[in-house]
Scaffold this motif. Structure first.
Motif, mmCIF file in Angstrom:
data_model
loop_
_atom_site.group_PDB
_atom_site.id
_atom_site.type_symbol
_atom_site.label_atom_id
_atom_site.label_comp_id
_atom_site.label_asym_id
_atom_site.label_seq_id
_atom_site.Cartn_x
_atom_site.Cartn_y
_atom_site.Cartn_z
ATOM 1 N N LYS A 1 0.846 -1.187 0.000
ATOM 2 C CA LYS A 1 0.000 0.000 0.000
ATOM 3 C C LYS A 1 0.891 1.250 0.000
ATOM 4 N N LYS A 2 0.299 2.383 -0.294
ATOM 5 C CA LYS A 2 1.054 3.644 -0.313
ATOM 6 C C LYS A 2 1.741 3.852 1.031
ATOM 7 N N TYR B 1 -6.007 -0.563 -1.654
ATOM 8 C CA TYR B 1 -5.650 -0.258 -3.038
ATOM 9 C C TYR B 1 -6.710 0.566 -3.760
ATOM 10 N N THR B 2 -7.953 0.484 -3.314
ATOM 11 C CA THR B 2 -9.008 1.268 -3.963
ATOM 12 C C THR B 2 -9.197 2.640 -3.321
ATOM 13 N N GLY C 1 -4.345 3.614 -2.434
ATOM 14 C CA GLY C 1 -3.511 3.180 -3.554
ATOM 15 C C GLY C 1 -2.270 2.422 -3.127
ATOM 16 N N ARG D 1 -0.590 4.058 -7.032
ATOM 17 C CA ARG D 1 -1.800 4.729 -7.504
ATOM 18 C C ARG D 1 -3.011 3.912 -7.067
ATOM 19 N N LYS D 2 -4.196 4.464 -7.257
ATOM 20 C CA LYS D 2 -5.422 3.769 -6.877
ATOM 21 C C LYS D 2 -5.865 2.836 -8.004
ATOM 22 N N PHE D 3 -6.503 1.739 -7.618
ATOM 23 C CA PHE D 3 -7.006 0.744 -8.561
ATOM 24 C C PHE D 3 -8.487 0.502 -8.303
#
Length: 301
Positions: free
Chosen positions: A141-142, A248-249, A252, A171-173
């Motif tokens: 994760k970030k 991740y959503t 990110g 980045r976000k997914f």
């Protein structure tokens, strides 16, 4: 090292071949044999934690600001190694030598301390590797702190670089993107199994290669592919956890690295500094045009 020479190509999977692609089938085993001959690794020492609750923090002072990371006790070999290098001053004066927007920032190459502006960086090390410590609850994760490493082709055990590390920006997914990624990871797994099996037959492969026994190589490859397929069918398939999907959503990260590189800490303070570094202009090999240097790494007692 990674992310260049220690490749961030996650792993160099050899493509599965069709039954009539004779030349490609032979090359598949020969390539594995060549890379296996290059394989050399030694482990870094570690000490047993006396306090599994308190996490060690390290302050990384850079020319663009400070970053404070905490190290996971559940990855003791990486924790102890990072502490050791920080106390010895190994990170002091090193550069963030590879920066990729929406992905990560990488540092820790000892050769970068005195490198000129045109030097190709990423190949420096401290003479040893650290055994992989994959803990499912720690993922990319970030803000994740993770270890760079050589690619799977020459490093099937996925041992980490003794010194180079990266911090994830990512980045976000979307959930559908993560679902597709699960499928890709599972599809690649059969290639990984094949490579693992092939490495156990290196002497046999070398002998047949030397004798130009193409028929023998083909037969061995067919056998290993059948074994890999059978083993794959028995394994539990990769699936992102609810925690990974949530992270991740929303914030990110870099989910394609999960299970391939050791995550051993996270940023506690200074993500704004990480983002400043990420935003620097880069040139050849993703190296910042203007040097971004670690001034000092200090273990916070």
């Amino acid at each position: 090292m990674i992310l260049g020479k220690i490749s961030f190509a996650i792993s160099l999977h050899l493509e599965m071949i069709t039954p009539n692609d004779k030349e490609m089938k032979t090359n598949k085993l020969l390539i594995i044999a060549v890379f296996a001959a290059m394989l050399a690794a030694c482990g870094a020492g570690s000490k047993k934690s006396t306090d599994m609750e308190k996490r060690t923090q390290v302050k990384i002072e850079t020319t663009l600001g400070n970053i404070v990371v905490e190290l996971y006790n559940e990855t003791p070999k990486h924790r102890d190694n990072f502490i050791k290098l920080a106390k010895e001053g190994v990170y002091d004066s090193t550069l963030f030598h590879r920066v990729i927007k929406a992905f990560m920032i990488q540092a820790g190459d000892p050769d970068s301390k005195t490198a000129n502006d045109t030097a190709q960086l990423g190949g420096g090390d401290v003479g040893y590797t650290v055994p992989a410590e994959f803990v499912p609850q720690f993922f990319h994760k970030k803000g994740a702190l993770a270890a760079a490493r050589m690619g799977d082709d020459v490093n099937p055990e996925r041992a980490s670089s003794g010194c180079q590390f990266y911090i994830v920006t990512g980045r976000k997914f979307s959930e559908s993107q993560l679902l597709n990624m699960e499928g890709q990871k599972n599809n690649n797994r059969i290639d990984e199994i094949f490579n693992e099996l092939a490495r156990k037959h290196m002497k046999e492969i070398y002998k047949m290669r030397k004798a130009n026994d193409e028929a023998g190589l083909m037969a061995l490859q067919d056998s290993l592919e059948a074994q890999a397929t059978a083993q794959y069918k028995k394994e539990e398939k990769f699936k992102f956890t609810p925690e990974q999907i949530a992270a991740y959503t929303t914030i990110g990260g870099a989910p394609h690295l999960d299970g391939a590189y050791t995550v051993f800490g996270q940023v506690l303070e200074g993500m704004d500094t990480v983002e400043k570094i990420e935003g620097t202009k880069t040139g050849k090999a993703d190296r910042p045009v203007e040097n971004v240097r670690i001034l000092k790494a200090t273990v916070l007692e």
